[in-house]
Design a protein around this motif. Structure first.
Motif, PDB file in Angstrom:
ATOM      1  N   VAL A   1      -1.723 -19.135  -7.862  1.00  0.00           N
ATOM      2  CA  VAL A   1      -1.342 -18.495  -6.605  1.00  0.00           C
ATOM      3  C   VAL A   1      -1.069 -17.025  -6.865  1.00  0.00           C
ATOM      4  N   ARG A   2      -1.678 -16.171  -6.050  1.00  0.00           N
ATOM      5  CA  ARG A   2      -1.504 -14.733  -6.249  1.00  0.00           C
ATOM      6  C   ARG A   2      -0.068 -14.318  -6.003  1.00  0.00           C
ATOM      7  N   GLN A   3       0.422 -13.448  -6.864  1.00  0.00           N
ATOM      8  CA  GLN A   3       1.771 -12.918  -6.737  1.00  0.00           C
ATOM      9  C   GLN A   3       1.747 -11.793  -5.709  1.00  0.00           C
ATOM     10  N   THR A   4       2.515 -11.938  -4.651  1.00  0.00           N
ATOM     11  CA  THR A   4       2.494 -10.952  -3.582  1.00  0.00           C
ATOM     12  C   THR A   4       3.826 -10.939  -2.846  1.00  0.00           C
ATOM     13  N   MET A   5       4.166  -9.778  -2.298  1.00  0.00           N
ATOM     14  CA  MET A   5       5.351  -9.681  -1.440  1.00  0.00           C
ATOM     15  C   MET A   5       5.061 -10.234  -0.053  1.00  0.00           C
ATOM     16  N   GLY A   6       3.792 -10.300   0.304  1.00  0.00           N
ATOM     17  CA  GLY A   6       3.431 -10.800   1.614  1.00  0.00           C
ATOM     18  C   GLY A   6       4.040  -9.966   2.727  1.00  0.00           C
ATOM     19  N   GLY A   7       4.386 -10.647   3.810  1.00  0.00           N
ATOM     20  CA  GLY A   7       4.959  -9.949   4.949  1.00  0.00           C
ATOM     21  C   GLY A   7       6.332  -9.384   4.692  1.00  0.00           C
ATOM     22  N   HIS A   8       6.998  -9.825   3.620  1.00  0.00           N
ATOM     23  CA  HIS A   8       8.327  -9.285   3.335  1.00  0.00           C
ATOM     24  C   HIS A   8       8.260  -7.804   2.961  1.00  0.00           C
ATOM     25  N   HIS A   9       7.091  -7.343   2.547  1.00  0.00           N
ATOM     26  CA  HIS A   9       6.932  -5.906   2.279  1.00  0.00           C
ATOM     27  C   HIS A   9       7.311  -5.091   3.511  1.00  0.00           C
ATOM     28  N   PHE A  10       6.861  -5.517   4.676  1.00  0.00           N
ATOM     29  CA  PHE A  10       7.161  -4.772   5.896  1.00  0.00           C
ATOM     30  C   PHE A  10       8.640  -4.894   6.265  1.00  0.00           C
ATOM     31  N   VAL A  11       9.248  -6.056   5.990  1.00  0.00           N
ATOM     32  CA  VAL A  11      10.680  -6.221   6.239  1.00  0.00           C
ATOM     33  C   VAL A  11      11.476  -5.271   5.357  1.00  0.00           C
ATOM     34  N   ASP A  12      11.171  -5.262   4.060  1.00  0.00           N
ATOM     35  CA  ASP A  12      11.912  -4.436   3.110  1.00  0.00           C
ATOM     36  C   ASP A  12      11.761  -2.960   3.445  1.00  0.00           C
TER      37      ASP A  12
ATOM     38  N   LEU B   1      10.988   7.468  11.749  1.00  0.00           N
ATOM     39  CA  LEU B   1      11.234   6.427  12.743  1.00  0.00           C
ATOM     40  C   LEU B   1       9.960   5.695  13.115  1.00  0.00           C
ATOM     41  N   PHE B   2       8.840   6.425  13.184  1.00  0.00           N
ATOM     42  CA  PHE B   2       7.565   5.761  13.462  1.00  0.00           C
ATOM     43  C   PHE B   2       7.256   4.751  12.359  1.00  0.00           C
ATOM     44  N   ALA B   3       7.463   5.142  11.106  1.00  0.00           N
ATOM     45  CA  ALA B   3       7.198   4.238   9.990  1.00  0.00           C
ATOM     46  C   ALA B   3       8.123   3.031  10.036  1.00  0.00           C
ATOM     47  N   VAL B   4       9.410   3.269  10.307  1.00  0.00           N
ATOM     48  CA  VAL B   4      10.373   2.172  10.371  1.00  0.00           C
ATOM     49  C   VAL B   4      10.040   1.235  11.530  1.00  0.00           C
ATOM     50  N   PHE B   5       9.678   1.815  12.686  1.00  0.00           N
ATOM     51  CA  PHE B   5       9.390   0.991  13.854  1.00  0.00           C
ATOM     52  C   PHE B   5       8.089   0.209  13.675  1.00  0.00           C
ATOM     53  N   LEU B   6       7.057   0.840  13.159  1.00  0.00           N
ATOM     54  CA  LEU B   6       5.778   0.146  13.010  1.00  0.00           C
ATOM     55  C   LEU B   6       5.903  -0.999  12.007  1.00  0.00           C
ATOM     56  N   THR B   7       6.530  -0.745  10.859  1.00  0.00           N
ATOM     57  CA  THR B   7       6.676  -1.816   9.867  1.00  0.00           C
ATOM     58  C   THR B   7       7.624  -2.900  10.381  1.00  0.00           C
ATOM     59  N   GLY B   8       8.652  -2.505  11.161  1.00  0.00           N
ATOM     60  CA  GLY B   8       9.524  -3.517  11.752  1.00  0.00           C
ATOM     61  C   GLY B   8       8.793  -4.372  12.766  1.00  0.00           C
TER      62      GLY B   8
ATOM     63  N   HIS C   1      11.075  -1.705   6.314  1.00  0.00           N
ATOM     64  CA  HIS C   1      11.678  -1.446   7.624  1.00  0.00           C
ATOM     65  C   HIS C   1      13.154  -1.086   7.511  1.00  0.00           C
ATOM     66  N   TYR C   2      13.898  -1.797   6.654  1.00  0.00           N
ATOM     67  CA  TYR C   2      15.343  -1.550   6.665  1.00  0.00           C
ATOM     68  C   TYR C   2      15.858  -0.773   5.452  1.00  0.00           C
ATOM     69  N   GLN C   3      15.027  -0.638   4.381  1.00  0.00           N
ATOM     70  CA  GLN C   3      15.525   0.145   3.260  1.00  0.00           C
ATOM     71  C   GLN C   3      14.427   0.896   2.505  1.00  0.00           C
ATOM     72  N   LEU C   4      13.229   0.961   3.056  1.00  0.00           N
ATOM     73  CA  LEU C   4      12.154   1.806   2.501  1.00  0.00           C
ATOM     74  C   LEU C   4      11.822   1.478   1.049  1.00  0.00           C
ATOM     75  N   HIS C   5      12.108   0.266   0.603  1.00  0.00           N
ATOM     76  CA  HIS C   5      11.922  -0.129  -0.801  1.00  0.00           C
ATOM     77  C   HIS C   5      12.738   0.764  -1.726  1.00  0.00           C
ATOM     78  N   ALA C   6      13.851   1.287  -1.247  1.00  0.00           N
ATOM     79  CA  ALA C   6      14.663   2.220  -2.040  1.00  0.00           C
ATOM     80  C   ALA C   6      16.101   1.740  -2.184  1.00  0.00           C
TER      81      ALA C   6
ATOM     82  N   TRP D   1      20.759   3.743   3.666  1.00  0.00           N
ATOM     83  CA  TRP D   1      21.471   4.875   4.256  1.00  0.00           C
ATOM     84  C   TRP D   1      20.520   5.797   5.012  1.00  0.00           C
ATOM     85  N   ILE D   2      19.352   6.045   4.441  1.00  0.00           N
ATOM     86  CA  ILE D   2      18.380   6.923   5.102  1.00  0.00           C
ATOM     87  C   ILE D   2      17.961   6.331   6.443  1.00  0.00           C
ATOM     88  N   VAL D   3      17.666   5.034   6.452  1.00  0.00           N
ATOM     89  CA  VAL D   3      17.267   4.377   7.699  1.00  0.00           C
ATOM     90  C   VAL D   3      18.426   4.381   8.693  1.00  0.00           C
TER      91      VAL D   3
END
Length: 570
Positions: free
Chosen positions: A146-157, A34-41, A159-164, A170-172
Motif C-alpha cells: 500500500v502506497r504511503q500517503t497523507m491522502g486527504g489529511h494533507h489538505f486538513v493539515d 486566506l485563499f490557500a487556507v479556504f481552498l484547502t479547507g 488548512h489549520y497549520q500550514l504543515h508548520a 498561529w499564522i492561520v
C-alpha cells in the motif's frame, strides 16, 4: 443646521473611507494566505474520499473484507460474551503489562471483526485483529504493498497549520482575525452591498469584478463569519494560554496534565495491588442499558490493578449523528473492583461541563461531522464561494490600480504592484495547479519509495514555488493564460493518468458504485473545464481589447509595461 448635516456627512464619509482603506489593504495582504487556507479547507471537507482515491490498493482489500463480512454474517456468529472472553485472553497472554486495553467486540449489528488495541512500550497505538469465529489472531496475508500517503489529511493539515506545527497554527489564527476585520469593514464600506448582490454587469472590467466580489461575499457572508470565528474559537486555548498556565503552571508537563484532566476527568492513579480483570460482559450489558446504544468499545484502564476502570462506549447511529452538533457517543464508566458507576455520558454530550460542550459545538460547526453528505456539499459550495470572494478581491485590487496608481510606495510603487500581480497569479492559479499536482504525484511517485508521503508533500510545495517563479518571470496576462492552461491539462488528464498507473478507471468506479473515487475524478474534470472556460473568456477579452485599440495605460513595471485590463483578467 445645514453645517451640522455637512459635518455629519463628512464624519460618516471619513469613517467609511477609513473602513474602505482597512478592507482593501488588510484584505490584500492576507488574501493570498486566506485563499490557500479556504481552498484547502474546502477540499478537506471530502478528505475521506480523497484518501480513498489516493490509496487504490485498499480498494481490493475493502472488497475482499466486504465479501468476507457477508460470508461471516451467513454463518452462526459467536456471542458477545465469547468475543469479549477471546479478546481478554489474547490481551492477557500477549500484552499483560499494557496500561490500557481497548476491545472492539463487534460492529453495531453484533457481527463483523473482533479487534483489540493497546499502547506499546513506545507509547504508540498498536492493534491486532482476531478471527470472529475462533478468537485466533489473524495472520496478515501477503498483499500488494500500500502506497504511503497523507491522502486527504494533507489538505486538513495545511488548512489549520500550514504543515508548520504551532507556528503555522498561529499564522492561520492571525489570518482568521484579519478575515473577520475584512468582512466587517467590507460590510461597512459597501452601503448598497445587498442591492449590488442582485446586480451583475458582465464585460465591464472593474465593475464586473466588483459585482462578482459582492455577489459571492453577500451570498455566503454568514458562513464566512461563522467559519472564521469558530476556527479561532476551537484553538482559543492555544492563542490565550494564560488560564491554563495560571491553574496548571507552565511547561510541557503542565500541558500534559491539563490534557489528561480535560480528556480523562477523574482518572485514578495505579494502586500497585494486583486484581485480575473481571468478566467484562456484565459491565457491557449495564453500560448498554445506561447509554441506550450498542457497545462499540470496551476500554480497561490499568488492567491487572485494583484501581482499574472499565469504560463502555457506544456506537453512534448515522441518523442520530446527522442530527447532533456533537458527534460524541454514549459512555458509561465503572470501577473494576466494585462495579460502581463512576460516570455516564449521554450520546452527544461532552465531558467537562458547559465550556467543553460549547467548544465541542464550535468544532462541530467548523468541521461539519453532522448533517451527512448533503451538509458537506453545502459547506463545500460555500467554501468555494469564499475562495472566489478572496480571489476576486485580490484581482479587483490590481484591476482598480492598473494604470492609475497614486505612487503609494514612492519610487518602488511599480515594483510593488508588479510583485502583487505575480502573487495573485501564484496564489490563485498556482495553488490550484499545486493541489492537482499533489494528486498527480500520488500516481507518479513509485509505490515502494521510502517516505513517499514526504515526496508527495514536497511535490506540492515545489509546484507551488515554480508557479510563483513563473508568475514573476512572465508578463501577468501570459502567466494567467499559461497557468490556467496547465491547470486544465492536469485536471482533464487525471482520469487518464489513473487508468494508466492503476488497474482502475472512472467508468469502473461508476459501474461499481465507488462514488468516492468517481467524485474525485469528476470534480477534477469539472475544474479543468472551468479553467478552459476562463481561458476562453480571457482570449475573447483580449481580442476585444485589441479590436478597440484602447489607449496605452501608464506603465507600472519596467522595462515591460503591464498589458491592458482586457488582457489581464483571469
Amino acid at each position: 443646521m445645514g453645517q451640522k448635516k455637512k459635518a455629519l456627512r463628512a464624519g460618516q464619509g471619513g469613517f467609511r473611507q477609513a473602513q474602505s482603506w482597512l478592507h482593501t489593504w488588510c484584505g490584500l495582504w492576507f488574501s493570498w494566505l486566506l485563499f490557500a487556507v479556504f481552498l484547502t479547507g474546502t477540499l478537506a471537507v471530502f478528505q475521506d474520499p480523497i484518501t480513498h482515491w489516493m490509496t487504490p490498493e485498499h480498494h481490493a482489500q475493502e472488497k475482499a473484507a466486504n465479501d468476507a463480512k457477508a460470508t461471516a454474517q451467513s454463518a452462526p456468529a459467536a456471542s458477545l460474551s465469547q468475543r469479549l472472553a477471546w479478546a481478554t485472553n489474547y490481551m492477557q497472554q500477549q500484552h499483560p503489562g499494557a496500561g490500557m486495553w481497548e476491545l472492539w467486540p463487534a460492529e453495531a449489528d453484533g457481527a463483523g471483526d473482533l479487534r483489540v488495541f493497546w499502547f506499546d512500550a513506545n507509547g504508540q497505538y498498536a492493534s491486532a485483529e482476531l478471527d470472529s469465529a475462533t478468537g485466533e489472531p489473524l495472520i496478515a496475508q501477503s498483499e500488494q504493498p500500500v502506497r504511503q500517503t497523507m491522502g486527504g489529511h494533507h489538505f486538513v493539515d495545511f488548512h489549520y497549520q500550514l504543515h508548520a506545527g504551532q507556528l503555522g497554527l498561529w499564522i492561520v489564527g492571525v489570518a482568521a482575525m484579519a478575515m473577520l476585520v475584512a468582512l466587517v469593514s467590507g460590510v461597512i464600506t459597501h452601503r448598497r452591498i445587498f442591492k449590488d448582490f442582485f446586480t451583475f454587469r458582465p464585460r465591464k472590467g472593474q465593475r464586473s469584478w466588483l459585482d462578482a466580489h459582492n455577489a459571492v461575499a453577500v451570498l455566503t457572508l454568514p458562513f464566512q463569519l461563522m467559519i472564521a470565528y469558530t476556527g479561532i474559537a476551537i484553538s482559543g486555548l492555544t492563542f490565550m494560554p494564560a488560564g491554563i498556565a495560571a491553574y496548571f503552571g507552565a511547561g510541557a508537563d503542565s500541558t500534559r496534565t491539563y490534557l489528561s484532566e480535560l480528556n480523562e476527568p477523574g482518572k485514578p492513579q495505579r494502586s500497585g495491588h494486583f486484581m485480575a480483570v473481571p468478566d467484562l460482559e456484565p459491565f457491557v450489558v449495564r453500560g448498554q442499558a445506561l447509554i441506550g446504544q450498542p457497545v462499540r468499545a470496551v476500554v480497561v484502564d490499568y488492567p491487572g490493578d485494583a484501581s482499574a476502570r472499565i469504560g463502555v462506549y457506544g456506537w453512534n447511529a448515522q441518523d442520530s449523528v446527522n442530527r447532533r452538533l456533537s458527534s460524541t457517543s454514549g459512555m458509561a464508566m465503572f470501577s473494576g473492583s466494585t462495579g460502581e458507576v463512576l460516570q455516564v455520558r449521554a450520546p452527544g454530550d461532552t465531558d467537562g461541563g458547559t465550556a467543553r460542550l460549547a467548544q465541542s459545538v464550535m468544532g462541530g460547526l467548523h468541521m461539519v461531522p453532522f448533517g451527512g453528505w448533503m451538509l458537506k456539499w453545502v459547506y463545500f459550495v460555500c467554501g468555494l464561494a469564499g475562495s472566489a470572494m478572496m480571489a476576486t478581491g485580490a484581482i479587483l485590487f490590481m484591476v482598480k490600480r492598473r494604470g492609475k496608481h497614486q505612487g503609494e510606495f514612492g519610487g518602488a510603487t511599480a515594483s510593488v504592484y508588479r510583485l502583487i500581480e505575480g502573487m495573485n497569479v501564484a496564489a490563485i492559479a498556482g495553488l490550484a495547479v499545486a493541489c492537482v499536482g499533489f494528486l498527480w504525484a500520488n500516481r507518479v511517485i513509485p509505490v515502494h519509495l521510502a517516505h513517499r508521503d514526504d515526496w508527495e508533500l514536497g511535490a506540492f510545495f515545489a509546484v507551488w514555488l515554480l508557479s510563483l517563479l513563473h508568475a514573476l518571470a512572465r508578463p501577468p496576462a501570459a502567466a494567467w493564460r499559461e497557468q490556467l492552461g496547465v491547470l486544465a491539462l492536469l485536471c482533464l488528464a487525471l482520469p487518464v493518468l489513473n487508468a494508466l498507473t492503476t488497474d482502475e478507471h472512472l467508468l469502473a468506479y461508476l459501474l461499481e458504485g465507488d462514488w468516492e473515487s468517481a467524485g474525485v475524478e469528476l470534480f477534477a474534470v469539472a475544474a479543468g473545464l472551468c479553467a478552459l472556460w476562463a481561458l476562453r473568456v480571457q482570449r475573447q477579452r483580449r481580442a476585444m481589447g485589441a479590436a478597440r485599440a484602447p489607449k496605452k495605460p501608464r506603465s507600472l513595471s519596467h522595462p515591460a509595461p503591464l498589458e491592458p485590463v482586457q488582457e489581464t483578467t483571469a
